[in-house]
Design a protein around this motif. Structure first.
Motif, PDB file in Angstrom:
ATOM      1  N   ASN A  90       0.703  22.882   3.860  1.00 19.26           N
ATOM      2  CA  ASN A  90      -0.257  21.876   3.420  1.00 19.26           C
ATOM      3  C   ASN A  90      -1.690  22.320   3.695  1.00 19.26           C
ATOM      4  O   ASN A  90      -1.938  23.164   4.558  1.00 19.26           O
ATOM      5  N   PRO A  91      -2.661  21.742   2.986  1.00 18.96           N
ATOM      6  CA  PRO A  91      -4.066  22.070   3.240  1.00 18.96           C
ATOM      7  C   PRO A  91      -4.447  21.779   4.698  1.00 18.96           C
ATOM      8  O   PRO A  91      -3.903  20.859   5.324  1.00 18.96           O
ATOM      9  N   LEU A  92      -5.374  22.568   5.211  1.00 21.91           N
ATOM     10  CA  LEU A  92      -5.812  22.446   6.603  1.00 21.91           C
ATOM     11  C   LEU A  92      -7.257  21.972   6.660  1.00 21.91           C
ATOM     12  O   LEU A  92      -8.132  22.525   5.991  1.00 21.91           O
ATOM     13  N   ILE A  93      -7.510  20.934   7.465  1.00 24.54           N
ATOM     14  CA  ILE A  93      -8.863  20.462   7.745  1.00 24.54           C
ATOM     15  C   ILE A  93      -9.148  20.690   9.220  1.00 24.54           C
ATOM     16  O   ILE A  93      -8.344  20.320  10.081  1.00 24.54           O
ATOM     17  N   ILE A  94     -10.283  21.300   9.515  1.00 26.11           N
ATOM     18  CA  ILE A  94     -10.677  21.610  10.889  1.00 26.11           C
ATOM     19  C   ILE A  94     -11.899  20.776  11.250  1.00 26.11           C
ATOM     20  O   ILE A  94     -12.895  20.786  10.519  1.00 26.11           O
ATOM     21  N   GLU A  95     -11.820  20.073  12.367  1.00 28.47           N
ATOM     22  CA  GLU A  95     -12.983  19.317  12.843  1.00 28.47           C
ATOM     23  C   GLU A  95     -13.580  20.011  14.063  1.00 28.47           C
ATOM     24  O   GLU A  95     -12.891  20.246  15.061  1.00 28.47           O
ATOM     25  N   ILE A  96     -14.861  20.316  13.989  1.00 29.75           N
ATOM     26  CA  ILE A  96     -15.594  20.919  15.093  1.00 29.75           C
ATOM     27  C   ILE A  96     -16.182  19.800  15.934  1.00 29.75           C
ATOM     28  O   ILE A  96     -17.037  19.049  15.474  1.00 29.75           O
ATOM     29  N   GLY A  97     -15.754  19.684  17.169  1.00 30.55           N
ATOM     30  CA  GLY A  97     -16.283  18.648  18.047  1.00 30.55           C
ATOM     31  C   GLY A  97     -15.631  17.314  17.776  1.00 30.55           C
ATOM     32  O   GLY A  97     -16.223  16.426  17.154  1.00 30.55           O
ATOM     33  N   THR A  98     -14.415  17.148  18.245  1.00 27.49           N
ATOM     34  CA  THR A  98     -13.633  15.967  17.936  1.00 27.49           C
ATOM     35  C   THR A  98     -14.043  14.754  18.752  1.00 27.49           C
ATOM     36  O   THR A  98     -13.715  13.625  18.385  1.00 27.49           O
ATOM     37  N   LEU A 117      -6.693  20.156  12.451  1.00 22.87           N
ATOM     38  CA  LEU A 117      -6.914  20.884  13.701  1.00 22.87           C
ATOM     39  C   LEU A 117      -8.191  20.370  14.343  1.00 22.87           C
ATOM     40  O   LEU A 117      -9.271  20.457  13.758  1.00 22.87           O
ATOM     41  N   ALA A 118      -8.057  19.831  15.545  1.00 25.88           N
ATOM     42  CA  ALA A 118      -9.187  19.274  16.294  1.00 25.88           C
ATOM     43  C   ALA A 118      -9.673  20.299  17.301  1.00 25.88           C
ATOM     44  O   ALA A 118      -8.891  20.779  18.132  1.00 25.88           O
ATOM     45  N   LEU A 119     -10.963  20.630  17.250  1.00 27.21           N
ATOM     46  CA  LEU A 119     -11.567  21.550  18.208  1.00 27.21           C
ATOM     47  C   LEU A 119     -12.466  20.762  19.152  1.00 27.21           C
ATOM     48  O   LEU A 119     -13.402  20.093  18.712  1.00 27.21           O
ATOM     49  N   GLU A 120     -12.186  20.824  20.431  1.00 22.50           N
ATOM     50  CA  GLU A 120     -12.964  20.087  21.431  1.00 22.50           C
ATOM     51  C   GLU A 120     -12.942  20.865  22.736  1.00 22.50           C
ATOM     52  O   GLU A 120     -11.933  21.486  23.086  1.00 22.50           O
ATOM     53  N   VAL A 121     -14.074  20.854  23.457  1.00 17.44           N
ATOM     54  CA  VAL A 121     -14.155  21.628  24.694  1.00 17.44           C
ATOM     55  C   VAL A 121     -14.024  20.779  25.952  1.00 17.44           C
ATOM     56  O   VAL A 121     -13.649  21.290  27.004  1.00 17.44           O
ATOM     57  N   TYR A 122     -14.319  19.489  25.869  1.00 16.13           N
ATOM     58  CA  TYR A 122     -14.346  18.650  27.066  1.00 16.13           C
ATOM     59  C   TYR A 122     -12.970  18.074  27.358  1.00 16.13           C
ATOM     60  O   TYR A 122     -12.317  17.514  26.478  1.00 16.13           O
ATOM     61  N   ASP A 123     -12.552  18.196  28.617  1.00 16.44           N
ATOM     62  CA  ASP A 123     -11.220  17.745  29.012  1.00 16.44           C
ATOM     63  C   ASP A 123     -10.941  16.286  28.634  1.00 16.44           C
ATOM     64  O   ASP A 123      -9.876  15.990  28.067  1.00 16.44           O
ATOM     65  N   PRO A 124     -11.854  15.334  28.940  1.00 20.14           N
ATOM     66  CA  PRO A 124     -11.551  13.942  28.578  1.00 20.14           C
ATOM     67  C   PRO A 124     -11.388  13.737  27.075  1.00 20.14           C
ATOM     68  O   PRO A 124     -10.537  12.958  26.649  1.00 20.14           O
ATOM     69  N   PRO A 149     -17.073  28.530  17.385  1.00 20.44           N
ATOM     70  CA  PRO A 149     -17.379  29.798  16.711  1.00 20.44           C
ATOM     71  C   PRO A 149     -16.359  30.893  16.996  1.00 20.44           C
ATOM     72  O   PRO A 149     -16.075  31.724  16.130  1.00 20.44           O
ATOM     73  N   GLU A 150     -15.790  30.897  18.214  1.00 19.41           N
ATOM     74  CA  GLU A 150     -14.775  31.894  18.534  1.00 19.41           C
ATOM     75  C   GLU A 150     -13.506  31.650  17.723  1.00 19.41           C
ATOM     76  O   GLU A 150     -12.866  32.599  17.251  1.00 19.41           O
ATOM     77  N   LEU A 151     -13.139  30.392  17.548  1.00 14.26           N
ATOM     78  CA  LEU A 151     -11.945  30.080  16.760  1.00 14.26           C
ATOM     79  C   LEU A 151     -12.132  30.486  15.303  1.00 14.26           C
ATOM     80  O   LEU A 151     -11.229  31.048  14.682  1.00 14.26           O
ATOM     81  N   GLN A 183     -25.758  26.537  12.626  1.00 18.05           N
ATOM     82  CA  GLN A 183     -26.598  27.727  12.627  1.00 18.05           C
ATOM     83  C   GLN A 183     -26.139  28.656  11.506  1.00 18.05           C
ATOM     84  O   GLN A 183     -24.989  28.576  11.051  1.00 18.05           O
ATOM     85  N   PRO A 184     -27.009  29.557  11.036  1.00 21.06           N
ATOM     86  CA  PRO A 184     -26.611  30.451   9.939  1.00 21.06           C
ATOM     87  C   PRO A 184     -25.371  31.281  10.244  1.00 21.06           C
ATOM     88  O   PRO A 184     -24.532  31.487   9.359  1.00 21.06           O
ATOM     89  N   ALA A 185     -25.226  31.740  11.492  1.00 18.61           N
ATOM     90  CA  ALA A 185     -24.066  32.569  11.815  1.00 18.61           C
ATOM     91  C   ALA A 185     -22.770  31.785  11.664  1.00 18.61           C
ATOM     92  O   ALA A 185     -21.794  32.277  11.081  1.00 18.61           O
ATOM     93  N   LEU A 186     -22.740  30.564  12.189  1.00 15.72           N
ATOM     94  CA  LEU A 186     -21.532  29.757  12.040  1.00 15.72           C
ATOM     95  C   LEU A 186     -21.312  29.386  10.583  1.00 15.72           C
ATOM     96  O   LEU A 186     -20.166  29.362  10.107  1.00 15.72           O
ATOM     97  N   ALA A 187     -22.391  29.102   9.853  1.00 15.91           N
ATOM     98  CA  ALA A 187     -22.249  28.770   8.437  1.00 15.91           C
ATOM     99  C   ALA A 187     -21.575  29.908   7.683  1.00 15.91           C
ATOM    100  O   ALA A 187     -20.757  29.679   6.785  1.00 15.91           O
ATOM    101  N   GLY A 188     -21.898  31.145   8.053  1.00 13.18           N
ATOM    102  CA  GLY A 188     -21.255  32.287   7.415  1.00 13.18           C
ATOM    103  C   GLY A 188     -19.762  32.334   7.693  1.00 13.18           C
ATOM    104  O   GLY A 188     -18.956  32.611   6.796  1.00 13.18           O
TER     105      GLY A 188
END
Length: 287
Positions: A90-98, A117-124, A149-151, A183-188
Motif C-alpha cells: 500500500n502507499p506510504l505516508i511519512i509524518e515528520i514530527g508526530t 510511518l510516524a517519526l518522533e524523537v521525544y520519548d513521551p 533527515p537521517e531516516l 531546509q533545502p537539504a531536507l527538501a531535496g
C-alpha cells in the motif's frame, strides 16, 4: 515536531516485526545542526505501560545502537522492507514530527488502505503515539524514534506517496532559524523519496515560519506550489521578542493552501487558534 516539544508527552499488532524497548537519551556531536533538543524526560506510569505494551508491535528497530537517533548503517527503507513490515504494498505516508500522535493515528484509523510511518524523537511523544495506536489495534502504522533527515537518507527513491510536517518547532530566535526542519537539504531528500506527483504537506501557526517555508520552497527546482489561496506576509524576518515589528514591515502576497482535510484538529492546533494565531497550510508537489 510540535512548536512545544515539552508537550509531546500526548491489543499489540502481532504482524509487526519485534522492536526494541525504551531508549535512553544521549547527546549529539556539537558540529551537527539539529531541529530539536533531545530532552531526557521521564515517562509517567501510563506512558511507560504504553511503551511496555505496544513498542514491540509498533516501534521499528532501525536505530544505530541503544539511545541513538541515527539510523543504523546499511538500513534501507525500500519496497521489500515495507512489505515485510506492513505486510502489503500500500502507499506510504511519512509524518515528520508526530508530536503526541493525534493526527497520524486518526489518519491511520480512517485510511486502512494506506501505510503510515510516524517519526518522533521525544520519548513521551513516541509513547503517546504507541498508546493511541495500540488502543485501537491499528495494523497500518509504525513509529521510528529517529532524526528525520537521517531516516530520509536511508529511504529508497520514490517510496512515499506523501510527507507531512505539521506545526514544526518554530525556533523563534533569529540565531536559531537555521535549526528549522524545513531546509533545502531536507527538501531535496523529501523530493527524492516521494513518488512521482507526491506531495509534501506543511502547516504552521507561526507567521515568520510561513515566510521561511516560502523562502525555502517556492524557488526550488522540481517543486510546484499547489496552493490556491493568496495570503499577505511581511517580507522581513523577526525573532522572539520583536514579533510585533512584523506588522509594520513591507508585505507581499504568497500562495498557500486551504486547510488540509486529512489533518484532524489536534489539541495543539486548538491552542494556537485560541491564541489568535493564523494557520498556514502548504502543498508542495513533486514536479
Amino acid at each position: 515536531m510540535t512548536n512545544d516539544p515539552a508537550a509531546n508527552g500526548d491489543a499489540t499488532d502481532t504482524t509487526a516485526n519485534p522492536a526494541p524497548g525504551t531508549a535512553t537519551t544521549h547527546g549529539h556531536p556539537l558540529h551537527r545542526v539539529l531541529s530539536f533538543v533531545r530532552r531526557s524526560g521521564r515517562l509517567d506510569a501510563r506512558l511507560q505501560r504504553a511503551w511496555d505494551n505496544y513498542a514491540d508491535g509498533y516501534l521499528l528497530d532501525v536505530n544505530d545502537g541503544e539511545g541513538s537517533l541515527d539510523v543504523r548503517p546499511g538500513f534501507s527503507l525500500d519496497a521489500r522492507y515495507v512489505r515485510e513490515t506492513w505486510g502489503n504494498d500500500n502507499p506510504l505516508i511519512i509524518e515528520i514530527g508526530t508530536g503526541q500522535g493525534e493526527n497520524i493515528v486518526a489518519a491511520a484509523a480512517a485510511r486502512p488502505d494506506v501505510n503510515f510511518l510516524a517519526l518522533e524523537v521525544y520519548d513521551p511523544g513516541v509513547a503517546h503515539t504507541l498508546l493511541l495506536a495500540g488502543k485501537q489495534g491499528l495494523r497500518n502504522i509504525r513509529v521510528a524514534q529517529v532524526n528525520a533527515p537521517e531516516l530520509f537518507k536511508a529511504c529508497a527513491d520514490g517510496m512515499a506517496a506523501e510527507v507531512w510536517t505539521f506545526f514544526p518547532d518554530p525556533w523563534p530566535k533569529k540565531k536559531h532559524h537555521k535549526r528549522r526542519i524545513v531546509q533545502p537539504a531536507l527538501a531535496g531528500e523529501v523530493r527524492r523519496v516521494l513518488a512521482d506527483g507526491g506531495v509534501w504537506r506543511i502547516a504552521t501557526d507561526i507567521e515568520d515560519y510561513a515566510l521561511h517555508v516560502h523562502e525555502v520552497m517556492d524557488g526550488l527546482d522540481g517543486w510546484r506550489n499547489d496552493g490556491g489561496a493568496t495570503v499577505s506576509l511581511p517580507t522581513g524576518h523577526v525573532g522572539k521578542g520583536n514579533a510585533d515589528l512584523a506588522a509594520d514591515m513591507p508585505h507581499a502576497d504568497f500562495t498557500e493552501s486551504g486547510r488540509f482535510d486529512g489533518r484532524v484538529l489536534t489539541n495543539f492546533e486548538k491552542k494556537g487558534l485560541a491564541a489568535g494565531r493564523v494557520i498556514h497550510d502548504f502543498t508542495y508537489r513533486k514536479a
